[in-house]
Design a protein around this motif. Structure first.
Motif, PDB file in Angstrom:
ATOM      1  N   LEU A 135       1.294 -29.448  -7.128  1.00 25.91           N
ATOM      2  CA  LEU A 135       0.454 -30.581  -7.509  1.00 25.91           C
ATOM      3  C   LEU A 135       1.272 -31.852  -7.478  1.00 25.91           C
ATOM      4  O   LEU A 135       2.470 -31.836  -7.785  1.00 25.91           O
ATOM      5  CB  LEU A 135      -0.101 -30.397  -8.922  1.00 25.91           C
ATOM      6  N   ARG A 136       0.631 -32.959  -7.123  1.00 20.90           N
ATOM      7  CA  ARG A 136       1.259 -34.282  -7.207  1.00 20.90           C
ATOM      8  C   ARG A 136       0.431 -35.098  -8.189  1.00 20.90           C
ATOM      9  O   ARG A 136      -0.791 -35.161  -8.100  1.00 20.90           O
ATOM     10  CB  ARG A 136       1.292 -34.963  -5.846  1.00 20.90           C
ATOM     11  N   VAL A 137       1.125 -35.732  -9.130  1.00 23.67           N
ATOM     12  CA  VAL A 137       0.456 -36.530 -10.160  1.00 23.67           C
ATOM     13  C   VAL A 137       1.318 -37.746 -10.448  1.00 23.67           C
ATOM     14  O   VAL A 137       2.530 -37.732 -10.222  1.00 23.67           O
ATOM     15  CB  VAL A 137       0.224 -35.679 -11.442  1.00 23.67           C
ATOM     16  N   SER A 138       0.690 -38.797 -10.945  1.00 27.56           N
ATOM     17  CA  SER A 138       1.467 -39.983 -11.312  1.00 27.56           C
ATOM     18  C   SER A 138       2.392 -39.637 -12.475  1.00 27.56           C
ATOM     19  O   SER A 138       2.122 -38.714 -13.260  1.00 27.56           O
ATOM     20  CB  SER A 138       0.538 -41.124 -11.734  1.00 27.56           C
ATOM     21  N   ARG A 139       3.478 -40.340 -12.580  1.00 28.86           N
ATOM     22  CA  ARG A 139       4.434 -40.129 -13.671  1.00 28.86           C
ATOM     23  C   ARG A 139       3.730 -40.253 -15.014  1.00 28.86           C
ATOM     24  O   ARG A 139       3.970 -39.481 -15.934  1.00 28.86           O
ATOM     25  CB  ARG A 139       5.575 -41.140 -13.554  1.00 28.86           C
ATOM     26  N   GLU A 140       2.808 -41.208 -15.110  1.00 26.41           N
ATOM     27  CA  GLU A 140       2.096 -41.449 -16.371  1.00 26.41           C
ATOM     28  C   GLU A 140       1.111 -40.327 -16.695  1.00 26.41           C
ATOM     29  O   GLU A 140       0.789 -40.093 -17.851  1.00 26.41           O
ATOM     30  CB  GLU A 140       1.345 -42.785 -16.323  1.00 26.41           C
ATOM     31  N   GLY A 141       0.622 -39.616 -15.677  1.00 25.28           N
ATOM     32  CA  GLY A 141      -0.358 -38.552 -15.896  1.00 25.28           C
ATOM     33  C   GLY A 141       0.250 -37.173 -16.097  1.00 25.28           C
ATOM     34  O   GLY A 141      -0.466 -36.212 -16.400  1.00 25.28           O
ATOM     35  N   LEU A 142       1.572 -37.077 -15.952  1.00 21.59           N
ATOM     36  CA  LEU A 142       2.235 -35.775 -16.016  1.00 21.59           C
ATOM     37  C   LEU A 142       1.995 -35.055 -17.335  1.00 21.59           C
ATOM     38  O   LEU A 142       1.660 -33.873 -17.356  1.00 21.59           O
ATOM     39  CB  LEU A 142       3.736 -35.936 -15.771  1.00 21.59           C
ATOM     40  N   VAL A 143       2.141 -35.732 -18.444  1.00 19.55           N
ATOM     41  CA  VAL A 143       2.010 -35.092 -19.755  1.00 19.55           C
ATOM     42  C   VAL A 143       0.588 -34.577 -19.964  1.00 19.55           C
ATOM     43  O   VAL A 143       0.386 -33.457 -20.442  1.00 19.55           O
ATOM     44  CB  VAL A 143       2.437 -36.044 -20.887  1.00 19.55           C
ATOM     45  N   LYS A 144      -0.410 -35.365 -19.583  1.00 16.24           N
ATOM     46  CA  LYS A 144      -1.801 -34.918 -19.722  1.00 16.24           C
ATOM     47  C   LYS A 144      -2.063 -33.677 -18.877  1.00 16.24           C
ATOM     48  O   LYS A 144      -2.687 -32.720 -19.334  1.00 16.24           O
ATOM     49  CB  LYS A 144      -2.778 -36.018 -19.311  1.00 16.24           C
ATOM     50  N   LEU A 145      -1.607 -33.695 -17.639  1.00 19.83           N
ATOM     51  CA  LEU A 145      -1.829 -32.563 -16.751  1.00 19.83           C
ATOM     52  C   LEU A 145      -1.110 -31.326 -17.267  1.00 19.83           C
ATOM     53  O   LEU A 145      -1.698 -30.247 -17.388  1.00 19.83           O
ATOM     54  CB  LEU A 145      -1.374 -32.903 -15.334  1.00 19.83           C
ATOM     55  N   TRP A 146       0.154 -31.462 -17.599  1.00 18.48           N
ATOM     56  CA  TRP A 146       0.962 -30.333 -18.051  1.00 18.48           C
ATOM     57  C   TRP A 146       0.382 -29.745 -19.337  1.00 18.48           C
ATOM     58  O   TRP A 146       0.267 -28.528 -19.475  1.00 18.48           O
ATOM     59  CB  TRP A 146       2.397 -30.791 -18.258  1.00 18.48           C
ATOM     60  N   SER A 147       0.013 -30.591 -20.277  1.00 16.25           N
ATOM     61  CA  SER A 147      -0.520 -30.086 -21.549  1.00 16.25           C
ATOM     62  C   SER A 147      -1.832 -29.340 -21.339  1.00 16.25           C
ATOM     63  O   SER A 147      -2.086 -28.311 -21.971  1.00 16.25           O
ATOM     64  CB  SER A 147      -0.689 -31.216 -22.564  1.00 16.25           C
ATOM     65  N   SER A 148      -2.678 -29.827 -20.451  1.00 14.65           N
ATOM     66  CA  SER A 148      -3.946 -29.139 -20.216  1.00 14.65           C
ATOM     67  C   SER A 148      -3.727 -27.790 -19.537  1.00 14.65           C
ATOM     68  O   SER A 148      -4.421 -26.823 -19.830  1.00 14.65           O
ATOM     69  CB  SER A 148      -4.904 -30.013 -19.407  1.00 14.65           C
ATOM     70  N   LEU A 149      -2.750 -27.695 -18.638  1.00 17.13           N
ATOM     71  CA  LEU A 149      -2.428 -26.420 -18.006  1.00 17.13           C
ATOM     72  C   LEU A 149      -1.936 -25.411 -19.037  1.00 17.13           C
ATOM     73  O   LEU A 149      -2.291 -24.230 -19.002  1.00 17.13           O
ATOM     74  CB  LEU A 149      -1.360 -26.605 -16.919  1.00 17.13           C
ATOM     75  N   THR A 150      -1.124 -25.894 -19.956  1.00 20.46           N
ATOM     76  CA  THR A 150      -0.547 -25.027 -20.987  1.00 20.46           C
ATOM     77  C   THR A 150      -1.615 -24.402 -21.871  1.00 20.46           C
ATOM     78  O   THR A 150      -1.491 -23.250 -22.286  1.00 20.46           O
ATOM     79  CB  THR A 150       0.441 -25.841 -21.855  1.00 20.46           C
ATOM     80  N   LEU A 151      -2.675 -25.134 -22.137  1.00 16.41           N
ATOM     81  CA  LEU A 151      -3.684 -24.654 -23.072  1.00 16.41           C
ATOM     82  C   LEU A 151      -4.813 -23.851 -22.424  1.00 16.41           C
ATOM     83  O   LEU A 151      -5.670 -23.312 -23.136  1.00 16.41           O
ATOM     84  CB  LEU A 151      -4.258 -25.834 -23.853  1.00 16.41           C
ATOM     85  N   LEU A 152      -4.824 -23.749 -21.106  1.00 14.10           N
ATOM     86  CA  LEU A 152      -5.837 -22.905 -20.465  1.00 14.10           C
ATOM     87  C   LEU A 152      -5.457 -21.440 -20.676  1.00 14.10           C
ATOM     88  O   LEU A 152      -4.379 -21.013 -20.271  1.00 14.10           O
ATOM     89  CB  LEU A 152      -5.930 -23.219 -18.969  1.00 14.10           C
ATOM     90  N   GLY A 153      -6.340 -20.669 -21.310  1.00 15.29           N
ATOM     91  CA  GLY A 153      -5.999 -19.293 -21.642  1.00 15.29           C
ATOM     92  C   GLY A 153      -6.931 -18.243 -21.071  1.00 15.29           C
ATOM     93  O   GLY A 153      -6.629 -17.055 -21.132  1.00 15.29           O
ATOM     94  N   PHE A 154      -8.079 -18.674 -20.534  1.00 12.85           N
ATOM     95  CA  PHE A 154      -9.035 -17.717 -19.977  1.00 12.85           C
ATOM     96  C   PHE A 154      -9.625 -18.252 -18.681  1.00 12.85           C
ATOM     97  O   PHE A 154      -9.942 -19.428 -18.577  1.00 12.85           O
ATOM     98  CB  PHE A 154     -10.174 -17.442 -20.969  1.00 12.85           C
TER      99      PHE A 154
END
Length: 126
Positions: free
Chosen positions: A87-106
């Motif tokens: 994935l490519r994301v803006s530096r500013e969007g990295l935390v939002k993207l990463w955190s949402s990936l972490t919380l996907l469980g199903f």
């Protein structure tokens, strides 16, 4: 008086992770970040690029609402067999993207987890 290392002194402090991440961002001020990720599922399931992207957007929406779902990212590579993607994301969007990936469980009533394999300021080598 002995000084403790910053890691040991702050091991119980979750802000350490945020501080570490901010320091990493300061080192490289490039505009984009690349994440190499893998979706692990209980059973083998192949997701198309459309399904994979939609799943990520649903995670962004779930954690950050409609504003989060509007976060711009590019799915540069996707392997349907291994469920590895870049994935490519803006530096500013990295935390939002990463955190949402972490919380996907199903995924479709099946336990799952995203593993972040690599984060960099340049595309990972295939």
């Amino acid at each position: 008086m002995r000084r403790e290392s910053s890691l040991h002194a702050r091991s119980g402090d979750m802000s350490f992770v945020a501080d570490f991440h901010q320091e990493a961002l300061k080192k490289d001020q490039g505009p984009e970040r690349y994440l190499k990720i893998q979706l692990e599922l209980e059973e083998e399931v192949s997701l198309s690029e459309v399904e994979f992207r939609f799943f990520i957007v649903s995670g962004l929406r779930s954690l950050h609402g409609e504003v989060g779902a509007a976060l711009t990212f590019d799915l540069l590579e996707h392997d349907e067999v291994s469920n590895v993607a870049v994935l490519r994301v803006s530096r500013e969007g990295l935390v939002k993207l990463w955190s949402s990936l972490t919380l996907l469980g199903f995924y479709k009533n099946q336990r799952c987890a995203f593993r972040v394999l690599q984060v960099s300021s340049s595309p990972p080598e295939s």
